[in-house]
Every structure is written in structure tokens, then in C-alpha cells.
Scaffold this active site. Structure first.
Site, PDB file in Angstrom:
ATOM      1  N   LYS A  84     -10.503  -1.957  16.467  1.00 64.47           N
ATOM      2  CA  LYS A  84     -10.728  -2.771  17.662  1.00 64.47           C
ATOM      3  C   LYS A  84     -10.744  -1.928  18.929  1.00 64.47           C
ATOM      4  CE  LYS A  84      -8.794  -6.966  15.665  1.00 64.47           C
ATOM      5  NZ  LYS A  84      -7.791  -8.032  15.812  1.00 64.47           N
ATOM      6  N   LYS A 125      -9.996 -18.007  16.078  1.00 67.96           N
ATOM      7  CA  LYS A 125     -10.651 -16.709  15.929  1.00 67.96           C
ATOM      8  C   LYS A 125     -10.113 -15.755  16.986  1.00 67.96           C
ATOM      9  CE  LYS A 125     -13.542 -18.057  12.663  1.00 67.96           C
ATOM     10  NZ  LYS A 125     -12.914 -19.340  12.352  1.00 67.96           N
ATOM     11  N   ASP A 126     -10.151 -14.489  16.669  1.00 71.90           N
ATOM     12  CA  ASP A 126      -9.560 -13.458  17.510  1.00 71.90           C
ATOM     13  C   ASP A 126     -10.265 -13.364  18.866  1.00 71.90           C
ATOM     14  OD1 ASP A 126      -8.420 -10.879  18.371  1.00 71.90           O
ATOM     15  OD2 ASP A 126      -7.780 -10.758  16.283  1.00 71.90           O
ATOM     16  N   ARG A 127      -9.481 -13.081  19.897  1.00 69.85           N
ATOM     17  CA  ARG A 127     -10.061 -12.858  21.228  1.00 69.85           C
ATOM     18  C   ARG A 127     -10.745 -11.500  21.314  1.00 69.85           C
ATOM     19  NH1 ARG A 127      -8.044 -10.256  25.746  1.00 69.85           N
ATOM     20  NH2 ARG A 127      -6.020 -10.028  24.768  1.00 69.85           N
ATOM     21  N   SER A 184      -3.812  -8.613  19.113  1.00 69.89           N
ATOM     22  CA  SER A 184      -4.522  -9.872  19.255  1.00 69.89           C
ATOM     23  C   SER A 184      -3.827 -10.764  20.261  1.00 69.89           C
ATOM     24  CB  SER A 184      -4.566 -10.592  17.899  1.00 69.89           C
ATOM     25  OG  SER A 184      -5.215  -9.786  16.934  1.00 69.89           O
TER      26      SER A 184
END
Length: 349
Positions: free
Chosen positions: A22, A80-82, A345
Site C-alpha cells: 500500500k 472496503k479499505d480506504r 487501514s
């Protein structure tokens, strides 16, 4: 291979890589696989939305404001992930209301891809799963060993730990403060996040214990076994040769507890282990029981589907995978690499 740990999670093999995950949202792409396609008729508007740098709850609140409805009128199948590029469906109940001009109020980082009508609200958990594409950067280590380990994971699965998304920045600490009477959740959403983090902590400890003992991928007497790809479980009072063979073929999996009132539902050797772990986390177990949660079970083993990987550059590894609801793609990365400089996250992602 010898056992290893990644961010506190114990694995039955060594981790051959060190990597970053990420580094940018485009390194983590998620596409929801819906369980239902909207019919084209009904009072609920379903919107397929791609978002970047936004968590799911932010988008749900924007949709409620844009439509002039209460937040409860907006539904989605899963958070859902930011810190990602994610695509998912939302539903908005517009019974007795005109549909607004959605595009006139779209916030930055949000794009409407599709819009259709349906008769029902989209509810949490109503999805087939998610497709993921992850890129690991600044990769160092033994590429050949990593390829071999990924092949093993594809064939035999991996420990199904709850990932960092379930815990957020401080949800577990806040759950403990709540259970101790020092604070309270400010909203229904916060309550759900804190309870989920507490359950996940107990589950992860049970799983870590069974990884250490070599029983995470085989049945114990008293286990509740999960049928692969389904939510159903059945008791295993005695482990016979047929059950061992089915477990080895990944047709069934041992499960761990999602703690609640009335006990975890297991028996025998499995129950003794789970009670011992919960005893060491008594504040969390007692808090979950007081809040009246019904106990549930979750597979201890994750079976990845359509797992593929490619070295895009000598130090960049791309993973592609399909997983069911509640399964974490980051778990695959954590099972092969010590993740350095990982972006955390959002707690409500």
C-alpha cells in the site's frame, strides 16, 4: 520450514521476503463480486461506485445526504479499505422520493459506474466475495522460496487470521475501555466495530495457538467443521480417516470461535483449547457475553481461489486472488513477507 511471525501473526513456515504494501492506493485494487444483480425495478436505487481514498461509511453518508434520507436507508454488502482503489455496490431506499442528481454532488475520489433499480436493500454480507490485485514494492529476499511458498498456499491454504482492517487504529483498546466501563461507543457503527475487534482478537489467539501446535489445518476431537465455501458447520466428536482425508483435500476446514454468550459451541479437545485462550482474554470474552452476541464460527484455514502472481520488476511482486466474504487478501501477503512501512487501514474502512 521453521515457523515465523508477521505483525504478531504466527505462521507454520518461514517468511522469505521483506516488502512494502500500500505505497499508493493503486497498489491495492478490490472489485466486489455481487451475489445479486439488481433487477431494474423497485424503490431501491443500487449504485456501483469506484472510490479512492474514501472509506465505505463516508460514501454511505454522502448517499444519504444526497438523497435526503436517513443513513439507515443506505445499504452495502461489506466495508472496503480506504487506502485502495475499490469498486462496490450501494443501495438507497427512495420509497416516495424522487431520485436526486447523484453526479451533481459526487465528492472527490468517488465515481458512479452504474445505477439500477431493485426491490430490496443491499445487506451486509450479501456478496459472493471480492477480487484483489496487490502489489508489493521494495521486495527483498529469496524469490525462489517465495514462489514455492505461494504454490504451497495455492494448493494447501493458509491460516485465516483477521487482518489489520478488523482492528483499525485503536478499536481493540476502545473495546477494552468500553467493557471496563470507562467509555461507551458513540454510535451503532462504533459499537459494531469494537465488538468485531474483540471477537477477532480471541479468534486470532486461538488460531495462533493451533498454528504453534500444528493443528490449524487438521481437525481436533470436538471441532466444528466448516464445509468449504459455505457458512454451515457440523460437529466432529471423533476424527476418523475419512474426515482427515476430506480436510487434507480442503473440502472441510476446522473452525475457531467468534465469541458470544453461551460458549463457543465446540466440545472436547477443541473446547478445552478455546476456553483456555478465552480465559487469558477474559475481559474481552466477558464483554462480548454481556453484550449478548450469539456465538458463531469461522474457518481457521483460508482457501485462496485463482491465486496468481507475477514479478513485474525484480523488486515488485503482484498478487491476484479471489476470496469470500470476510477474508483478507493482505493475509496472503503477510503469509509470505514481513511487511515494512505498511500504510494502516482506516478504522471504519
Amino acid at each position: 520450514m521453521s515457523g515465523a511471525e508477521s505483525d504478531g501473526r504466527v505462521y507454520p513456515w518461514g517468511l522469505p521476503l521483506l516488502a512494502r504494501i500500500k505505497a499508493c492506493p493503486e497498489d491495492f485494487v478490490v472489485d466486489e463480486i455481487p451475489a445479486t444483480q439488481p433487477s431494474g425495478e423497485g424503490t431501491h436505487v443500487w449504485l456501483q461506485i469506484r472510490k479512492v481514498g474514501r472509506n465505505t461509511e463516508d460514501v454511505a453518508e454522502w448517499l444519504a445526504r444526497a438523497a435526503g434520507v436517513a443513513r439507515v436507508a443506505v445499504g452495502y454488502a461489506g466495508r472496503k479499505d480506504r487506502l485502495a482503489v475499490t469498486t462496490q455496490w450501494f443501495s438507497v431506499d427512495l420509497a416516495g422520493r424522487q431520485e436526486p442528481d447523484w453526479n451533481g454532488t459526487v465528492p472527490d475520489g468517488v465515481e458512479i459506474l452504474d445505477r439500477r433499480r431493485h426491490a430490496r436493500k443491499l445487506k451486509t454480507g450479501h456478496l459472493r466475495g471480492n477480487r484483489f490485485r496487490l502489489r508489493l514494492r521494495a521486495v527483498r529476499g529469496d524469490r525462489q522460496a517465495a514462489d514455492a511458498l505461494l504454490g504451497r498456499i495455492r494448493e494447501r491454504g493458509l491460516p485465516a487470521y483477521f487482518g489489520e482492517q478488523r482492528f483499525g487504529h485503536a478499536n481493540l483498546e476502545r473495546a477494552r475501555a468500553w467493557f471496563a466501563g470507562r467509555t461507551r461507543p458513540r454510535s451503532r457503527n462504533q459499537r459494531g466495530l469494537y465488538l468485531s475487534a474483540a471477537r477477532a482478537a480471541i479468534f486470532n489467539e486461538v488460531l495462533g495457538r493451533r498454528v504453534r501446535e500444528g493443528t490449524w489445518d487438521r481437525l481436533l476431537a470436538g471441532d466444528l467443521a466448516n464445509l468449504d465455501g459455505r457458512g454451515s458447520v457440523f460437529p466432529v466428536p471423533v476424527v476418523d480417516a475419512e474426515l482427515e482425508a476430506r480436510c487434507a483435500r480442503l473440502e472441510i476446514h476446522p473452525t475457531g470461535p467468534l465469541w458470544g454468550r453461551g460458549g463457543p459451541g465446540s466440545d472436547g479437545e477443541a473446547l478445552a483449547l478455546e476456553r483456555e485462550v478465552a480465559g487469558a482474554l477474559r475481559d474481552l470474552a466477558d464483554g462480548l457475553e454481556r453484550e449478548g452476541l450469539d456465538p458463531a464460527r469461522r474457518p481457521l484455514r483460508l482457501r485462496p481461489r485463482n491465486l496468481a502472481w507475477a514479478w513485474l520488476e525484480p523488486d515488485m511482486l503482484q498478487l491476484e486472488i479471489e476470496l469470500g466474504p470476510g477474508e483478507y487478501a493482505t493475509g496472503v501477503a503477510e503469509a509470505i513477507a514481513h511487511l515494512a512501512e505498511t500504510a494502516r487501514s482506516d478504522p471504519s474502512a
